[in-house]
Design a protein around this motif. Structure first.
Motif, PDB file in Angstrom:
ATOM      1  N   GLU A 100       0.863  -1.187   0.000  1.00  0.00           N
ATOM      2  CA  GLU A 100       0.000   0.000   0.000  1.00  0.00           C
ATOM      3  C   GLU A 100       0.897   1.234   0.000  1.00  0.00           C
ATOM      4  OE1 GLU A 100      -3.277   2.330   2.757  1.00  0.00           O
ATOM      5  OE2 GLU A 100      -2.384   0.488   3.493  1.00  0.00           O
ATOM      6  N   ILE A 101       0.868   1.958  -1.105  1.00  0.00           N
ATOM      7  CA  ILE A 101       1.585   3.230  -1.219  1.00  0.00           C
ATOM      8  C   ILE A 101       0.608   4.191  -1.886  1.00  0.00           C
ATOM      9  CG2 ILE A 101       3.575   4.443  -2.157  1.00  0.00           C
ATOM     10  CD1 ILE A 101       4.988   1.689  -2.329  1.00  0.00           C
ATOM     11  N   ILE A 102       0.065   5.106  -1.094  1.00  0.00           N
ATOM     12  CA  ILE A 102      -0.952   6.033  -1.586  1.00  0.00           C
ATOM     13  C   ILE A 102      -0.478   7.459  -1.330  1.00  0.00           C
ATOM     14  CG2 ILE A 102      -3.330   6.825  -1.325  1.00  0.00           C
ATOM     15  CD1 ILE A 102      -3.996   3.976  -0.327  1.00  0.00           C
ATOM     16  N   ALA A 103      -0.392   8.259  -2.388  1.00  0.00           N
ATOM     17  CA  ALA A 103       0.058   9.647  -2.272  1.00  0.00           C
ATOM     18  C   ALA A 103      -1.133  10.590  -2.293  1.00  0.00           C
ATOM     19  CB  ALA A 103       1.018   9.979  -3.408  1.00  0.00           C
ATOM     20  N   LEU A 104      -1.148  11.494  -1.340  1.00  0.00           N
ATOM     21  CA  LEU A 104      -2.184  12.520  -1.240  1.00  0.00           C
ATOM     22  C   LEU A 104      -1.519  13.877  -1.388  1.00  0.00           C
ATOM     23  CD1 LEU A 104      -3.844  11.009   1.955  1.00  0.00           C
ATOM     24  CD2 LEU A 104      -4.626  10.728  -0.404  1.00  0.00           C
ATOM     25  N   ASN A 105      -1.974  14.659  -2.347  1.00  0.00           N
ATOM     26  CA  ASN A 105      -1.390  15.980  -2.549  1.00  0.00           C
ATOM     27  C   ASN A 105      -1.758  16.910  -1.404  1.00  0.00           C
ATOM     28  OD1 ASN A 105      -0.185  15.293  -4.962  1.00  0.00           O
ATOM     29  ND2 ASN A 105      -1.962  15.888  -6.170  1.00  0.00           N
ATOM     30  N   ILE A 106      -0.795  17.705  -0.973  1.00  0.00           N
ATOM     31  CA  ILE A 106      -1.021  18.712   0.063  1.00  0.00           C
ATOM     32  C   ILE A 106      -1.478  19.984  -0.638  1.00  0.00           C
ATOM     33  CG2 ILE A 106       0.057  20.116   1.853  1.00  0.00           C
ATOM     34  CD1 ILE A 106       2.010  17.768   2.318  1.00  0.00           C
ATOM     35  N   GLN A 107      -2.702  20.395  -0.374  1.00  0.00           N
ATOM     36  CA  GLN A 107      -3.270  21.575  -1.021  1.00  0.00           C
ATOM     37  C   GLN A 107      -2.803  22.865  -0.358  1.00  0.00           C
ATOM     38  OE1 GLN A 107      -5.071  21.268  -3.869  1.00  0.00           O
ATOM     39  NE2 GLN A 107      -4.533  19.122  -3.640  1.00  0.00           N
ATOM     40  N   GLN A 108      -2.695  22.836   0.964  1.00  0.00           N
ATOM     41  CA  GLN A 108      -2.279  24.010   1.722  1.00  0.00           C
ATOM     42  C   GLN A 108      -1.488  23.539   2.928  1.00  0.00           C
ATOM     43  OE1 GLN A 108      -5.935  25.950   2.780  1.00  0.00           O
ATOM     44  NE2 GLN A 108      -6.005  27.107   0.882  1.00  0.00           N
ATOM     45  N   GLY A 109      -0.680  24.435   3.458  1.00  0.00           N
ATOM     46  CA  GLY A 109       0.072  24.113   4.662  1.00  0.00           C
ATOM     47  C   GLY A 109       0.828  25.318   5.155  1.00  0.00           C
ATOM     48  N   ASN A 110       1.385  25.183   6.336  1.00  0.00           N
ATOM     49  CA  ASN A 110       2.202  26.230   6.910  1.00  0.00           C
ATOM     50  C   ASN A 110       3.392  26.474   5.985  1.00  0.00           C
ATOM     51  OD1 ASN A 110       4.724  26.937   8.476  1.00  0.00           O
ATOM     52  ND2 ASN A 110       3.162  27.377  10.024  1.00  0.00           N
ATOM     53  N   GLU A 111       3.564  27.705   5.560  1.00  0.00           N
ATOM     54  CA  GLU A 111       4.599  28.032   4.581  1.00  0.00           C
ATOM     55  C   GLU A 111       5.994  27.643   5.064  1.00  0.00           C
ATOM     56  OE1 GLU A 111       6.363  31.862   2.090  1.00  0.00           O
ATOM     57  OE2 GLU A 111       4.526  32.083   3.249  1.00  0.00           O
ATOM     58  N   LEU A 112       6.282  27.864   6.328  1.00  0.00           N
ATOM     59  CA  LEU A 112       7.596  27.498   6.863  1.00  0.00           C
ATOM     60  C   LEU A 112       7.806  25.987   6.831  1.00  0.00           C
ATOM     61  CD1 LEU A 112       7.842  29.967   9.895  1.00  0.00           C
ATOM     62  CD2 LEU A 112       9.001  30.131   7.675  1.00  0.00           C
ATOM     63  N   TYR A 113       6.754  25.225   7.140  1.00  0.00           N
ATOM     64  CA  TYR A 113       6.849  23.761   7.111  1.00  0.00           C
ATOM     65  C   TYR A 113       7.047  23.259   5.686  1.00  0.00           C
ATOM     66  CZ  TYR A 113       6.002  18.898   8.318  1.00  0.00           C
ATOM     67  OH  TYR A 113       6.149  17.549   8.502  1.00  0.00           O
ATOM     68  N   LEU A 114       6.285  23.795   4.747  1.00  0.00           N
ATOM     69  CA  LEU A 114       6.424  23.394   3.347  1.00  0.00           C
ATOM     70  C   LEU A 114       7.803  23.769   2.805  1.00  0.00           C
ATOM     71  CD1 LEU A 114       2.883  24.276   1.955  1.00  0.00           C
ATOM     72  CD2 LEU A 114       3.734  22.051   2.750  1.00  0.00           C
ATOM     73  N   ASN A 115       8.327  24.923   3.202  1.00  0.00           N
ATOM     74  CA  ASN A 115       9.683  25.307   2.801  1.00  0.00           C
ATOM     75  C   ASN A 115      10.710  24.326   3.362  1.00  0.00           C
ATOM     76  OD1 ASN A 115       8.860  27.533   1.318  1.00  0.00           O
ATOM     77  ND2 ASN A 115       9.159  28.961   3.003  1.00  0.00           N
ATOM     78  N   TRP A 116      10.486  23.868   4.584  1.00  0.00           N
ATOM     79  CA  TRP A 116      11.383  22.890   5.198  1.00  0.00           C
ATOM     80  C   TRP A 116      11.378  21.589   4.391  1.00  0.00           C
ATOM     81  CZ3 TRP A 116       9.750  18.380   7.981  1.00  0.00           C
ATOM     82  CH2 TRP A 116      10.813  17.657   8.530  1.00  0.00           C
ATOM     83  N   ILE A 117      10.185  21.115   4.001  1.00  0.00           N
ATOM     84  CA  ILE A 117      10.108  19.920   3.144  1.00  0.00           C
ATOM     85  C   ILE A 117      10.887  20.164   1.859  1.00  0.00           C
ATOM     86  CG2 ILE A 117       8.594  18.464   1.733  1.00  0.00           C
ATOM     87  CD1 ILE A 117       6.401  18.864   3.853  1.00  0.00           C
ATOM     88  N   ASN A 118      10.658  21.311   1.252  1.00  0.00           N
ATOM     89  CA  ASN A 118      11.323  21.638  -0.015  1.00  0.00           C
ATOM     90  C   ASN A 118      12.837  21.627   0.118  1.00  0.00           C
ATOM     91  OD1 ASN A 118      11.023  22.479  -2.818  1.00  0.00           O
ATOM     92  ND2 ASN A 118      11.941  24.394  -2.124  1.00  0.00           N
ATOM     93  N   ASN A 119      13.349  22.148   1.210  1.00  0.00           N
ATOM     94  CA  ASN A 119      14.791  22.238   1.417  1.00  0.00           C
ATOM     95  C   ASN A 119      15.413  20.929   1.887  1.00  0.00           C
ATOM     96  OD1 ASN A 119      14.865  24.947   0.649  1.00  0.00           O
ATOM     97  ND2 ASN A 119      14.403  25.632   2.729  1.00  0.00           N
ATOM     98  N   THR A 120      14.599  20.011   2.392  1.00  0.00           N
ATOM     99  CA  THR A 120      15.108  18.757   2.945  1.00  0.00           C
ATOM    100  C   THR A 120      15.119  17.629   1.917  1.00  0.00           C
ATOM    101  OG1 THR A 120      14.290  19.400   5.133  1.00  0.00           O
ATOM    102  CG2 THR A 120      14.800  17.073   4.803  1.00  0.00           C
ATOM    103  N   VAL A 121      14.065  17.546   1.113  1.00  0.00           N
ATOM    104  CA  VAL A 121      13.945  16.469   0.124  1.00  0.00           C
ATOM    105  C   VAL A 121      14.779  16.828  -1.090  1.00  0.00           C
ATOM    106  CG1 VAL A 121      12.336  15.179  -1.349  1.00  0.00           C
ATOM    107  CG2 VAL A 121      11.673  15.811   0.994  1.00  0.00           C
ATOM    108  N   LYS A 122      15.573  15.865  -1.579  1.00  0.00           N
ATOM    109  CA  LYS A 122      16.565  16.155  -2.631  1.00  0.00           C
ATOM    110  C   LYS A 122      15.976  16.406  -4.008  1.00  0.00           C
ATOM    111  CE  LYS A 122      17.567  11.444  -4.093  1.00  0.00           C
ATOM    112  NZ  LYS A 122      18.580  10.476  -4.394  1.00  0.00           N
ATOM    113  N   ASN A 123      14.868  15.778  -4.363  1.00  0.00           N
ATOM    114  CA  ASN A 123      14.331  15.893  -5.730  1.00  0.00           C
ATOM    115  C   ASN A 123      13.593  17.197  -5.910  1.00  0.00           C
ATOM    116  OD1 ASN A 123      15.373  13.370  -5.846  1.00  0.00           O
ATOM    117  ND2 ASN A 123      13.533  12.387  -6.550  1.00  0.00           N
TER     118      ASN A 123
END
Length: 104
Positions: free
Chosen positions: A81-104
């Protein structure tokens, strides 16, 4: 651009192995390992009731293919079971952290 990926595992050891691998490879910024739950499901003409552990994986959509392949390599199930759910909105600082942490 961002996703939460859900993946159920048969036990905590496998969940930790997958979570550690995803974070170490920078395919996920964070993986939450949810406590044991009961899953009721239909498989090969029978109904099963088993305990599982859920992973909530925070990542970017661009990392999904590599993330999926990593999970499949480490997971014992025939059909994972691998199910991806798109994040429509979120805390901008948290989303920036994801962006800066994940390599792709």
């Amino acid at each position: 651009m961002y996703q939460i990926v859900v993946c159920n595992c048969p036990n905590n050891d496998i969940a930790k192995t997958i979570a550690n691998s995803l974070v170490a490879k920078k395919l996920a910024a964070c993986v939450n390992i949810m406590p044991t739950m009961t899953s009721v499901y239909h498989w090969q003409d029978e109904i099963y009731c088993d305990e599982e552990v859920m992973l909530l994986i925070k990542t970017k959509t661009s990392a999904f293919v590599d993330l999926e392949q990593t999970i499949i390599k480490l997971h014992p199930y025939d059909v994972v079971e691998i199910i991806a759910l798109n994040i429509q909105q979120g805390n901008e600082l948290y989303l920036n952290w994801i962006n800066n942490t994940v390599k792709n």
